[in-house]
Design a protein around this motif. Structure first.
Motif, PDB file in Angstrom:
ATOM      1  N   ASN A 263       0.835  -1.206   0.000  1.00  0.00           N
ATOM      2  CA  ASN A 263       0.000   0.000   0.000  1.00  0.00           C
ATOM      3  C   ASN A 263       0.870   1.257   0.000  1.00  0.00           C
ATOM      4  O   ASN A 263       0.537   2.258  -0.653  1.00  0.00           O
ATOM      5  CB  ASN A 263      -0.906   0.014   1.234  1.00  0.00           C
ATOM      6  CG  ASN A 263      -1.892  -1.154   1.251  1.00  0.00           C
ATOM      7  OD1 ASN A 263      -1.750  -2.103   0.499  1.00  0.00           O
ATOM      8  ND2 ASN A 263      -2.861  -1.086   2.124  1.00  0.00           N
ATOM      9  N   MET A 264       1.967   1.212   0.724  1.00  0.00           N
ATOM     10  CA  MET A 264       2.855   2.376   0.806  1.00  0.00           C
ATOM     11  C   MET A 264       3.511   2.668  -0.539  1.00  0.00           C
ATOM     12  O   MET A 264       3.648   3.813  -0.946  1.00  0.00           O
ATOM     13  CB  MET A 264       3.916   2.159   1.881  1.00  0.00           C
ATOM     14  CG  MET A 264       3.337   2.052   3.279  1.00  0.00           C
ATOM     15  SD  MET A 264       4.602   1.747   4.515  1.00  0.00           S
ATOM     16  CE  MET A 264       5.473   3.313   4.487  1.00  0.00           C
ATOM     17  N   PHE A 265       3.907   1.605  -1.245  1.00  0.00           N
ATOM     18  CA  PHE A 265       4.510   1.792  -2.558  1.00  0.00           C
ATOM     19  C   PHE A 265       3.478   2.292  -3.558  1.00  0.00           C
ATOM     20  O   PHE A 265       3.683   3.297  -4.259  1.00  0.00           O
ATOM     21  CB  PHE A 265       5.143   0.491  -3.042  1.00  0.00           C
ATOM     22  CG  PHE A 265       5.630   0.534  -4.464  1.00  0.00           C
ATOM     23  CD1 PHE A 265       6.715   1.321  -4.823  1.00  0.00           C
ATOM     24  CD2 PHE A 265       4.993  -0.206  -5.456  1.00  0.00           C
ATOM     25  CE1 PHE A 265       7.154   1.367  -6.147  1.00  0.00           C
ATOM     26  CE2 PHE A 265       5.429  -0.168  -6.773  1.00  0.00           C
ATOM     27  CZ  PHE A 265       6.515   0.620  -7.114  1.00  0.00           C
ATOM     28  N   LEU A 266       2.353   1.625  -3.626  1.00  0.00           N
ATOM     29  CA  LEU A 266       1.333   1.986  -4.606  1.00  0.00           C
ATOM     30  C   LEU A 266       0.664   3.317  -4.267  1.00  0.00           C
ATOM     31  O   LEU A 266       0.171   4.006  -5.160  1.00  0.00           O
ATOM     32  CB  LEU A 266       0.283   0.874  -4.706  1.00  0.00           C
ATOM     33  CG  LEU A 266       0.806  -0.463  -5.256  1.00  0.00           C
ATOM     34  CD1 LEU A 266      -0.249  -1.549  -5.134  1.00  0.00           C
ATOM     35  CD2 LEU A 266       1.255  -0.320  -6.703  1.00  0.00           C
ATOM     36  N   GLY A 267       0.676   3.669  -2.990  1.00  0.00           N
ATOM     37  CA  GLY A 267       0.097   4.943  -2.577  1.00  0.00           C
ATOM     38  C   GLY A 267       1.043   6.116  -2.676  1.00  0.00           C
ATOM     39  O   GLY A 267       0.673   7.240  -2.328  1.00  0.00           O
ATOM     40  N   GLY A 268       2.276   5.866  -3.116  1.00  0.00           N
ATOM     41  CA  GLY A 268       3.211   6.958  -3.341  1.00  0.00           C
ATOM     42  C   GLY A 268       4.023   7.384  -2.135  1.00  0.00           C
ATOM     43  O   GLY A 268       4.692   8.421  -2.176  1.00  0.00           O
ATOM     44  N   GLU A 269       4.027   6.571  -1.050  1.00  0.00           N
ATOM     45  CA  GLU A 269       4.843   6.913   0.113  1.00  0.00           C
ATOM     46  C   GLU A 269       6.279   6.434  -0.039  1.00  0.00           C
ATOM     47  O   GLU A 269       7.184   6.970   0.603  1.00  0.00           O
ATOM     48  CB  GLU A 269       4.237   6.311   1.378  1.00  0.00           C
ATOM     49  CG  GLU A 269       2.906   6.905   1.791  1.00  0.00           C
ATOM     50  CD  GLU A 269       2.416   6.299   3.091  1.00  0.00           C
ATOM     51  OE1 GLU A 269       2.999   6.624   4.150  1.00  0.00           O
ATOM     52  OE2 GLU A 269       1.465   5.492   3.051  1.00  0.00           O
ATOM     53  N   SER A 270       6.492   5.399  -0.855  1.00  0.00           N
ATOM     54  CA  SER A 270       7.829   4.864  -1.086  1.00  0.00           C
ATOM     55  C   SER A 270       8.065   4.746  -2.580  1.00  0.00           C
ATOM     56  O   SER A 270       7.148   4.415  -3.343  1.00  0.00           O
ATOM     57  CB  SER A 270       7.987   3.489  -0.426  1.00  0.00           C
ATOM     58  OG  SER A 270       9.240   2.917  -0.753  1.00  0.00           O
ATOM     59  N   ALA A 271       9.308   4.997  -2.999  1.00  0.00           N
ATOM     60  CA  ALA A 271       9.623   4.966  -4.429  1.00  0.00           C
ATOM     61  C   ALA A 271      10.018   3.585  -4.924  1.00  0.00           C
ATOM     62  O   ALA A 271       9.978   3.328  -6.129  1.00  0.00           O
ATOM     63  CB  ALA A 271      10.748   5.953  -4.733  1.00  0.00           C
ATOM     64  N   MET A 272      10.410   2.692  -3.997  1.00  0.00           N
ATOM     65  CA  MET A 272      10.832   1.345  -4.390  1.00  0.00           C
ATOM     66  C   MET A 272      10.288   0.338  -3.376  1.00  0.00           C
ATOM     67  O   MET A 272      10.065   0.672  -2.208  1.00  0.00           O
ATOM     68  CB  MET A 272      12.363   1.234  -4.419  1.00  0.00           C
ATOM     69  CG  MET A 272      13.069   2.168  -5.379  1.00  0.00           C
ATOM     70  SD  MET A 272      14.854   1.826  -5.522  1.00  0.00           S
ATOM     71  CE  MET A 272      15.440   2.205  -3.861  1.00  0.00           C
TER      72      MET A 272
END
Length: 437
Positions: A263-272
């Protein structure tokens, strides 16, 4: 019209024989080990697996059943955790309805082989597993034998926000080290992300195993090799990303929050994100995770730049036939069909067929579905099929996995130094080796 007395007796006798025959037939259909009775020549097979039926398995068996009216398959789901595997093992040991079942680790497979519930497929000579599945299949051999068939291509990779890469002036890596990945994470974090990299805790240790599978878990003198210099390199690199760079979540925070890293990756909180092919099942859910950027893919970094390293991956979903099944031949026919393309409905959930009988492009098309344009297909094809780095399937004992996790978690939580962590892992591993000689 009057019927003669003698003829009446014959008719009644025939009716009674018919009723008895019907009762016997009914009992045969409902009885027998593994639900293998046949009504009207039909064979019933039961397959146990951990994937929810709606994510592909039900469509697979429905397709088979429509094409093979003489062999009908029922799918039973178990959860791939300790309780779920115990449920499967109990069913196997007590003669319940299990004809085929999926193994997700070598540890569980080995236990089932020793329990006498996995059939040696060497008795079948009409299918060459090594030729169909390639050299990675050999990781599943036990004493040189196949007690089942690996059917799924595992893929471990980094998924990257391609828009963020472009804005930071970074290319999509085709081969890189953890030092380089650390630099990427720092540059991407400063570009506006909370984290440069997130990963499941289960993925933490893959770099460690990449080293130890290649260099050996045990030295030539029979002692632990958990003090390989690259073990310390791994500890210090990841710890530096947590505490010095703040580019990846601290372990304590991740454990207490049960952090939803996808969720963090797809939600834009993490780049990788360090993940595998199952990510795409979630990333295709544009309703919950809408995005206007493409996902690119890179191999998992290496701890050092050696060209002869191995990577996590290999083949999975190892399907065994219960050696106690009364319908082994029918189960074998289904297993061959499943591996050579029958499992294709599973691809949409990230389970790519490993058999070379399946067209790679067709598999990718099923994987990406209607959202192919939201992925960098060139880099995806490379990590799935183009990267020729040898792979491994973790095969060490669970006790060793647990003892070293207990020690490196103390380090990442700040309770002991890297030096003490390595010393403790080595001591505990050596103690285990002595007990299991």
């Amino acid at each position: 019209m009057r019927i003669k007395k003698g003829l009446t007796g014959l008719i009644v006798g025939a009716l009674m024989l018919g009723l008895l025959a019907g009762c016997v037939g009914k009992n045969e259909t409902n009885g027998g080990d593994n639900g293998g009775g046949a009504a009207g020549g039909k064979v019933k097979l039961t397959m146990w697996g951990a994937v929810p039926p709606e994510n592909g398995p039900q469509e697979v068996v429905d397709t088979w059943n429509a094409e093979h009216p003489d062999i009908q398959v029922e799918y039973v789901r178990f959860v791939n955790d300790d309780d779920g595997n115990l449920k499967l093992d109990t069913a196997l040991s007590t003669g319940q309805n299990v004809d085929l079942y999926v193994n997700y680790t070598l540890t569980n497979l080995d236990k089932r082989i020793k329990g006498g519930t996995a059939l040696d497929l060497g008795e079948f000579t009409d299918y060459n597993i090594d030729e169909k599945m390639g050299e990675d299949a050999a990781s599943w051999k036990v004493d040189g034998k196949y007690y089942g068939m690996p059917t799924k291509k595992n893929a471990a990779f980094f998924a990257l926000n391609m828009k963020a890469l472009d804005q930071a002036g970074l290319s999509v890596p085709a081969a890189w080290t953890w030092d380089e990945a650390r630099e990427y994470a720092l540059k991407l974090k400063t570009a506006g992300f909370k984290y440069g990299l997130v990963q499941h805790t289960a993925s933490y240790v893959d770099p460690l195993d990449s080293v130890l599978v290649k260099n050996g878990y045990v030295k030539a003198d029979g002692t632990s090799n958990l003090d390989d210099p690259l073990v310390t390199k791994w500890l210090e690199t990841l710890n530096g990303m947590m505490k010095e760079d703040a580019t990846t979540p601290p372990l304590g925070e991740q454990l207490t929050s049960k952090m939803p890293v996808e969720n963090m990756f797809l939600g834009g909180e993490s780049a990788m994100i360090n993940i595998g092919e199952w990510l795409i099942r979630t990333s295709n859910n544009m309703t919950e995770f809408p995005r206007d950027w493409k996902i690119a893919f890179a191999p998992v970094p290496r701890l050092a730049a050696q060209e002869d390293m191995v990577k996590s991956g290999g083949l999975g979903d190892f399907i065994a036939i219960n050696s106690k099944s009364k319908n082994k031949e029918a189960a074998w026919e289904f297993l061959k069909w499943y591996a050579d393309g029958g499992m294709m409905p599973m691809a949409a959930g990230g389970r790519l067929p490993s058999s070379n009988a399946v067209d790679q492009q067709t598999a990718i098309d099923h994987l990406l579905g209607d959202y192919a344009d939201s992925y960098d297909k060139e880099s995806l094809e490379f990590v799935l099929y183009g990267d020729e780095t040898p792979t491994f399937v973790r095969s060490i004992a669970q006790e060793v996995v647990d003892l070293r996790a207990q020690e490196y978690e103390k380090f990442f939580l700040g309770n002991q130094t890297a030096e003490v962590t390595v010393q403790n892992m080595v001591k505990r591993h050596n103690d285990w080796l002595k007990q299991n000689q």
